[in-house]
Design a protein around this motif. Structure first.
Motif, short mmCIF file in Angstrom:
data_model
loop_
_atom_site.label_atom_id
_atom_site.label_comp_id
_atom_site.label_asym_id
_atom_site.label_seq_id
_atom_site.Cartn_x
_atom_site.Cartn_y
_atom_site.Cartn_z
N GLY A 40 30.52 39.57 48.61
CA GLY A 40 31.83 39.44 47.28
C GLY A 40 31.20 39.27 46.31
N PRO A 41 31.88 39.39 44.48
CA PRO A 41 31.37 38.89 44.10
C PRO A 41 29.86 38.60 43.72
N THR A 43 27.48 39.66 44.30
CA THR A 43 26.18 39.70 45.81
C THR A 43 26.10 41.45 45.42
N TYR A 67 30.72 34.37 48.17
CA TYR A 67 30.78 35.18 46.65
C TYR A 67 30.25 34.18 45.67
N ASP A 69 30.47 32.03 42.99
CA ASP A 69 31.60 30.85 41.67
C ASP A 69 31.13 30.37 40.09
N SER A 78 36.90 43.72 42.34
CA SER A 78 36.46 43.42 43.77
C SER A 78 37.36 43.85 44.82
N GLU A 81 40.73 41.77 47.53
CA GLU A 81 40.87 40.65 46.05
C GLU A 81 42.91 41.22 45.63
N ARG A 174 40.43 30.94 42.26
CA ARG A 174 39.42 30.81 43.38
C ARG A 174 39.67 29.95 43.69
#
Length: 244
Positions: A40-41, A43, A67, A69, A78, A81, A174
Motif C-alpha cells: 500500500g501507501p 511502497t 504500508y 505509517d 491509494s 482505502e 489509520r
C-alpha cells in the motif's frame, strides 16, 4: 524509468522504522507464492523489488496490506482505502467528490447499491459520501465506488446529515481503522455511537443526541496522543457524566 538507489535491508519487520530506498521484498526470491500480500501507501515496485518511498514505521493491517505509517499532511489516494468525501458537483452520470487530495475524485452514479440508469442516487453538492477507492493513478482522478465486490453498500453511500464530520491526522485515522482499536472499543462502552473513519483524515460521528455527539468528538480529538491508562481513565469518566 530509472531504478533508484536502494539499501540492502532484506527481511524488514513490521514495526520497524524505514527510509526511502529500503528494500521491502525481492519478488524474484519470494518463496511463498501462495500467500497473497498487498503493498500500500509508502511502497512502490521497481523491477523485481518492492521499495520503500517514505520515512515512517512499516505496518501491516488485517487484510495483509503493507504500508508506511507516517505523519503525512496531504492525502494521496491509494486503491482499496475507504474515504469520506464531499460532493462538489454532479453531472449526468457521475459526480465530482473532494477527498482532500490534490485532485478531486470521481464517483459513477451507477456504483451505488440498487442504482440503474433510470434510478440513480440524487446526490447534491455538500453531501457526504463514504466510499472506497477503486482506482488511483497519479495521472488521472481517483475513482470511487459505494459498494463492495458483491454490489452491497455495507455502510458505503451518503452519510446522514445529522452527524458531525471533522478532520484528524492521517496517522490517527489509520490507527482507528485497525480492528483492535482500543479507543473506539472503549468509547463505545461509555456512549453508543455510529462512526465512519476515512483514511483521508476525515471522521464522521453520530450519537443519540447532539450533546453526546460533541462530547465524543472532543474525546476523540483529545485521545489521539493518550496512553492506555489515560484512555481508560477518560472513558470511565464519560460513563459517569450525565449527558442529555
Amino acid at each position: 524509468m530509472s531504478t533508484p538507489t536502494t539499501t540492502n535491508t532484506a527481511n524488514l519487520q513490521t514495526g520497524s522504522v524505514v527510509l526511502p530506498g529500503d528494500i521491502l521484498l525481492d519478488v524474484s526470491t519470494y518463496a511463498d507464492s501462495n500467500k497473497k500480500i498487498i503493498f500500500g501507501p509508502g511502497t512502490k515496485r521497481f523491477g523485481d523489488k518492492i521499495i520503500i518511498t517514505k520515512c515512517g514505521v512499516l505496518k501491516q493491517n488485517a487484510s495483509n496490506v503493507y504500508y508506511v505509517d507516517n505523519h503525512q499532511i496531504r492525502y494521496v489516494p491509494s486503491r482499496r482505502e475507504n474515504v469520506i468525501g464531499v460532493v462538489t458537483k454532479k453531472g449526468g452520470d457521475e459526480a465530482v467528490v473532494d477527498i482532500g487530495s490534490s485532485e478531486p475524485a470521481i464517483v459513477d452514479l451507477l456504483s451505488f447499491e440498487g442504482a440503474t440508469k433510470r434510478n440513480k442516487p440524487n446526490l447534491k453538492p455538500g453531501d457526504l459520501l463514504y466510499a472506497t477507492i477503486l482506482t488511483a493513478c497519479k495521472d488521472m482522478e481517483a475513482e470511487l465506488v459505494c459498494v463492495d465486490k458483491y454490489g452491497k453498500s455495507v455502510g458505503f453511500g451518503v452519510l446522514p446529515a445529522d452527524g458531525f464530520v471533522f478532520n484528524a491526522s492521517l496517522e490517527y485515522c489509520r490507527r482507528l481503522l485497525l480492528p483492535n482499536s482500543r479507543i473506539l472499543k472503549r468509547l463505545g462502552k461509555s456512549i453508543p455511537f455510529e462512526i465512519a473513519v476515512g483514511a483521508n483524515g476525515r471522521i464522521w460521528l453520530k450519537s443519540k443526541t447532539l450533546e453526546k455527539t460533541m462530547v465524543l468528538v472532543q474525546a476523540l480529538i483529545v485521545l489521539e496522543f493518550a496512553t492506555t491508562n489515560e484512555i481508560e481513565s477518560m472513558c470511565s469518566e464519560l460513563s459517569t457524566v450525565n449527558i442529555m
